[in-house]
Design a protein around this motif. Structure first.
Motif, PDB file in Angstrom:
ATOM      1  N   GLY A   1      -6.203   3.165  14.218  1.00 29.61           N
ATOM      2  CA  GLY A   1      -5.530   2.052  13.563  1.00 29.61           C
ATOM      3  C   GLY A   1      -6.400   1.400  12.512  1.00 29.61           C
ATOM      4  N   SER A   2      -5.782   0.952  11.416  1.00 31.12           N
ATOM      5  CA  SER A   2      -6.509   0.291  10.346  1.00 31.12           C
ATOM      6  C   SER A   2      -5.525  -0.510   9.497  1.00 31.12           C
ATOM      7  CB  SER A   2      -7.242   1.317   9.477  1.00 31.12           C
ATOM      8  OG  SER A   2      -7.938   0.676   8.426  1.00 31.12           O
ATOM      9  N   VAL A   3      -6.035  -1.531   8.815  1.00 31.69           N
ATOM     10  CA  VAL A   3      -5.202  -2.249   7.857  1.00 31.69           C
ATOM     11  C   VAL A   3      -4.972  -1.380   6.627  1.00 31.69           C
ATOM     12  CG1 VAL A   3      -5.073  -4.269   6.338  1.00 31.69           C
ATOM     13  CG2 VAL A   3      -5.990  -4.512   8.658  1.00 31.69           C
ATOM     14  N   LEU A   4      -6.043  -0.685   6.190  1.00 33.48           N
ATOM     15  CA  LEU A   4      -5.972   0.154   4.998  1.00 33.48           C
ATOM     16  C   LEU A   4      -6.674   1.471   5.297  1.00 33.48           C
ATOM     17  CD1 LEU A   4      -5.144   0.224   1.947  1.00 33.48           C
ATOM     18  CD2 LEU A   4      -7.465  -0.548   1.435  1.00 33.48           C
ATOM     19  N   HIS A   5      -5.934   2.570   5.242  1.00 30.60           N
ATOM     20  CA  HIS A   5      -6.498   3.895   5.492  1.00 30.60           C
ATOM     21  C   HIS A   5      -7.038   4.484   4.187  1.00 30.60           C
ATOM     22  CE1 HIS A   5      -5.014   4.272   9.651  1.00 30.60           C
ATOM     23  NE2 HIS A   5      -4.001   3.552   9.215  1.00 30.60           N
ATOM     24  N   ASN A   6      -8.121   5.230   4.282  1.00 30.32           N
ATOM     25  CA  ASN A   6      -8.769   5.806   3.112  1.00 30.32           C
ATOM     26  C   ASN A   6      -8.339   7.250   2.892  1.00 30.32           C
ATOM     27  OD1 ASN A   6     -10.375   3.485   2.553  1.00 30.32           O
ATOM     28  ND2 ASN A   6     -11.769   4.073   4.204  1.00 30.32           N
TER      29      ASN A   6
ATOM     30  N   HIS B   1      -4.191  10.267  -1.701  1.00 23.60           N
ATOM     31  CA  HIS B   1      -4.393   9.130  -2.607  1.00 23.60           C
ATOM     32  C   HIS B   1      -3.893   7.862  -1.935  1.00 23.60           C
ATOM     33  CE1 HIS B   1      -4.216  12.613  -5.335  1.00 23.60           C
ATOM     34  NE2 HIS B   1      -5.039  11.932  -6.111  1.00 23.60           N
ATOM     35  N   VAL B   2      -4.573   6.766  -2.215  1.00 22.96           N
ATOM     36  CA  VAL B   2      -4.178   5.451  -1.696  1.00 22.96           C
ATOM     37  C   VAL B   2      -4.089   4.487  -2.874  1.00 22.96           C
ATOM     38  CG1 VAL B   2      -4.742   3.543  -0.147  1.00 22.96           C
ATOM     39  CG2 VAL B   2      -5.364   5.891   0.479  1.00 22.96           C
ATOM     40  N   HIS B   3      -2.969   3.788  -2.967  1.00 30.95           N
ATOM     41  CA  HIS B   3      -2.772   2.800  -4.030  1.00 30.95           C
ATOM     42  C   HIS B   3      -2.404   1.468  -3.382  1.00 30.95           C
ATOM     43  CE1 HIS B   3      -2.666   6.257  -6.728  1.00 30.95           C
ATOM     44  NE2 HIS B   3      -1.711   6.770  -5.976  1.00 30.95           N
ATOM     45  N   LYS B   4      -3.151   0.432  -3.720  1.00 35.59           N
ATOM     46  CA  LYS B   4      -2.864  -0.906  -3.202  1.00 35.59           C
ATOM     47  C   LYS B   4      -2.608  -1.845  -4.371  1.00 35.59           C
ATOM     48  CE  LYS B   4      -4.822  -4.791  -0.612  1.00 35.59           C
ATOM     49  NZ  LYS B   4      -6.017  -5.360   0.018  1.00 35.59           N
TER      50      LYS B   4
ATOM     51  N   THR C   1       0.852  -1.190   0.000  1.00 29.07           N
ATOM     52  CA  THR C   1       0.000   0.000   0.000  1.00 29.07           C
ATOM     53  C   THR C   1       0.885   1.237   0.000  1.00 29.07           C
ATOM     54  OG1 THR C   1      -1.722  -1.166   1.248  1.00 29.07           O
ATOM     55  CG2 THR C   1      -1.858   1.230   1.163  1.00 29.07           C
ATOM     56  N   VAL C   2       0.591   2.167  -0.905  1.00 26.58           N
ATOM     57  CA  VAL C   2       1.312   3.437  -0.986  1.00 26.58           C
ATOM     58  C   VAL C   2       0.331   4.560  -0.671  1.00 26.58           C
ATOM     59  CG1 VAL C   2       2.635   5.003  -2.451  1.00 26.58           C
ATOM     60  CG2 VAL C   2       2.899   2.521  -2.716  1.00 26.58           C
ATOM     61  N   TYR C   3       0.688   5.377   0.300  1.00 22.06           N
ATOM     62  CA  TYR C   3      -0.133   6.534   0.678  1.00 22.06           C
ATOM     63  C   TYR C   3       0.564   7.807   0.199  1.00 22.06           C
ATOM     64  CZ  TYR C   3      -2.379   3.273   3.932  1.00 22.06           C
ATOM     65  OH  TYR C   3      -3.038   2.206   4.490  1.00 22.06           O
TER      66      TYR C   3
END
Length: 286
Positions: free
Chosen positions: A221-226, A242-245, A201-203
């Protein structure tokens, strides 16, 4: 009188069946479990032939269909990422950034390490007795199965449940210091395992100015932040823009998860057989 004799006869048959279960079938199931779990354990450390037990390196391309914002090539060696090359296309100016692990760095994937340790602990529990050992009670078998199932459940959960992290925890992670060139302050990355997949994941962040009118509310806390998640790190406040997974399937992780499922089913089936004997006329051989 006849009914009592019939009842005694049935009880004698049950006792013989239960004795056979303890002396024969339990050991057969334990051997089967050992074989399956040894196969699972071997999946976590794959020695190449003729290399003195060295763990082979596997290359994986991480991508997501429909977007080329982030692409990554990862080299996995057992429980460690020993190489990583990441290309990131910045959306605001289409600038292409490239980052790679420093040659002297590796990133341990704690999930894989923990899962392997739990598998090996389950194997130890199954083998921790003399070869001619005989179980004397059903309760003894049930306790062993519960202990083995606990280790297997923990192994599976480590792969299926990634750790929840806050954005400051990701920002302060040693992972941010592994790349050359260094990651810019507005980029965060995180690697983790999810089921049978290796995920990156790239933030991308933007700085919140002190005079911003936005109500600052730090994310938990989160596995994937929005996008829109906010956090404070150092003396600066940031917002995720931006979030890229990207991800890829690791075949041997899929094998391991199948082995866990089959082993848990075998344990439960043996527990069920033991428990059946307690349901006849309150017959409790343990």
């Amino acid at each position: 009188m006849a009914a009592a004799m019939a009842s005694q006869g049935e009880r004698a048959v049950l006792e013989e069946e239960f004795k056979w279960l303890l002396q024969e079938e339990v050991h057969a199931v334990l051997r089967q479990l050992q074989d399956i779990l040894k196969e699972a354990s071997h999946r976590f450390a794959l020695p190449t032939s003729g290399s003195g037990g060295a763990v082979k390196q596997e290359n994986f391309v991480l991508s997501t269909s429909g977007t080329d914002q982030v692409k990554g090539v990862m080299t996995l060696q057992g429980d460690a990422l020993c190489q990583a090359d990441v290309n990131l296309k910045m959306p605001r100016n289409n600038q292409l950034l490239h980052f790679a692990f420093r040659e002297d760095k590796q990133w341990k994937l704690q999930q894989i390490q923990d899962a392997r340790n739990h598998v090996n602990q389950a194997i130890y529990l199954l083998m921790n007795r003399d070869v001619d050992y005989q179980f004397k009670t059903g309760l003894e078998v049930l306790k062993l199965m519960d202990a083995v199932m606990l280790q297997l459940s923990r192994a599976r959960n480590r792969l299926t449940t990634p750790a929840t992290l806050t954005l400051p925890e990701i920002a302060s992670s040693g992972l941010t210091k592994m790349f050359t060139p260094m990651l810019p302050p507005d980029i965060l990355v995180n690697f983790y395992i999810n089921l049978n997949k290796l995920c990156l994941t790239v933030y991308q962040l933007h700085v919140l100015q002190p005079n911003t009118t936005k109500n600052f509310k730090p994310a938990g806390g989160s596995v994937l932040h929005n996008p829109g998640a906010m956090f404070e790190f150092g003396s600066q406040r940031y917002e995720v823009s931006h979030v890229h997974k990207v991800e890829c399937v690791v075949p041997w992780l899929n094998d391991a998860l199948v082995f866990f499922t089959v082993s848990l089913q075998l344990c439960q089936q043996l527990k069920d057989k033991i428990s059946v004997f307690s349901s006849y006329w309150n017959y409790r051989p343990y």
